[in-house]
Scaffold this active site. Sequence first.
Site, PDB file in Angstrom:
ATOM      1  N   CYS B 112     -17.052  36.458  21.079  1.00  0.00           N
ATOM      2  CA  CYS B 112     -17.941  37.418  21.749  1.00  0.00           C
ATOM      3  C   CYS B 112     -18.826  37.980  20.649  1.00  0.00           C
ATOM      4  CB  CYS B 112     -17.139  38.526  22.430  1.00  0.00           C
ATOM      5  SG  CYS B 112     -18.208  39.810  23.102  1.00  0.00           S
ATOM      6  N   CYS B 115     -19.712  41.991  21.384  1.00  0.00           N
ATOM      7  CA  CYS B 115     -18.674  43.026  21.279  1.00  0.00           C
ATOM      8  C   CYS B 115     -17.332  42.372  21.007  1.00  0.00           C
ATOM      9  CB  CYS B 115     -18.681  43.970  22.483  1.00  0.00           C
ATOM     10  SG  CYS B 115     -18.705  43.225  24.123  1.00  0.00           S
ATOM     11  N   SER B 116     -16.402  42.402  21.966  1.00  0.00           N
ATOM     12  CA  SER B 116     -15.075  41.851  21.688  1.00  0.00           C
ATOM     13  C   SER B 116     -14.438  41.344  22.976  1.00  0.00           C
ATOM     14  CB  SER B 116     -14.195  42.921  21.051  1.00  0.00           C
ATOM     15  OG  SER B 116     -14.193  44.092  21.859  1.00  0.00           O
ATOM     16  N   CYS B 117     -15.229  40.808  23.913  1.00  0.00           N
ATOM     17  CA  CYS B 117     -14.718  40.350  25.199  1.00  0.00           C
ATOM     18  C   CYS B 117     -13.658  39.267  25.003  1.00  0.00           C
ATOM     19  CB  CYS B 117     -15.872  39.827  26.052  1.00  0.00           C
ATOM     20  SG  CYS B 117     -17.040  41.129  26.444  1.00  0.00           S
TER      21      CYS B 117
END
Lengths: 225, 211
Positions: B112, B115-117
Amino acid sequence: MTRIHDMGGRFGDGAIAGRSGGRVFEERWHARALALTLAAGALGHWNIDMSRHSRECLPPKDYQRFSYYEKWLAALADLLVRHGLVTCGELSDPERSPACPAHQKILRPAHVATVLGRGLTYTRPVSGAAKFANGAMVRTRRHTANPLVIGGHTRLPAYACGRRGRIVGCHGAQVLPDSNAHGLGEAPEWLYSVEFAAAELWGPDTENPDDTMVLDAFESYLEAV
Amino acid sequence: MSEFDRHPGGRPPHSHLPPDPALRVMALETLLVRKGLIDPSALDEIADHYANRVGPRNGAIVVAKSWLDPSFRESLLRDATGTVSSLGFTGRQGEHIVAVENTPDIHNIVVCTLCSCYPWTLLGLPPAWYKSDAYRSRTIREPRSVLAEFGVNLLQSQKVRVWDSTAEVRYLVVPMRPDGTEGMTEDQLAGIIARDCMIGTALPRLPEPGQ
């Protein structure tokens, strides 16, 4: 124009540290920061896109120096103030804040497993068929800017702007973050997986021309070619 | 200047919190409890949920089933969301799942960049490296260099396909079943499918003899 979080493809970050993994929460306060964020989110004053945008809006110097859960905390504090739930004065001196009755939607421990286990769905009905079929060639829009709000949230990364790719999947119509992040409605759009040849994205920096990159793009991010 | 970058007094609200991160969390928790916005025992429940109840074992069971049962595999590749929810794997950050299968021609890896999906319902919370700037910035441009750092040796025939999780779809990599696993049970197979195999930064490995 983009913000600090949009880092796909940039040079300079070096080797990936800590590859062997580690515990789920490396510090006790990490667990607390995650839990505070989820519990405050359950109050319903903002949505996930507003939450992401709040992290993205951290000043670059803070985004860079904060660890992961520090970003979450800072973004949470900013959201709480933005939505009028707390003041800056209360953030500096929490003990001086008067005790208040419980919020109507306060998350109780008995409901945690249900709330987290149920999730939310982002698929929405729309009128009209999807514009692009599987296999269609498309071009992403030229700018990463949010067309609705200056400096607003979008999910088209800068590295993929103005590039030609091929539709390889459709995920139905889903909530459009560019609108939902700003309280402008869910404005659902068809969501596609778009595959790009590495050389289309990276030009002379291509690592291997056989490789491809896929991202999910909303219909308004794309035009037919 | 965008309205998001304009703050009273020129300072963003979060700068009013204490400098030490652990104290910052405590200050915010104290404040939100006083304001009636947070029940502290709900925080314990949330932490426990992600520390103990949800984790990569869920994803490993899904992959092991797909190795053993061709109709489950077909269903997983066609409708992963429905297929994993039939096993009870539902919830936050797992609302829309797509399974992508490694083959002798393709190696898949998930990132991702924005962000940090990450598929929480199948893999738990992401490891720190997945959220690092280095992984986010490099994987999309130089996946082979990243894979080499993780010690993954690709087949000559394999192309790399990188999935950037830019919407609410969460990707699960289904690794290839290694030779020498014939006759293993679902439980034994799940035991060799580590978290990173389902992100694409590792390959399943048989246990060393004697282990």
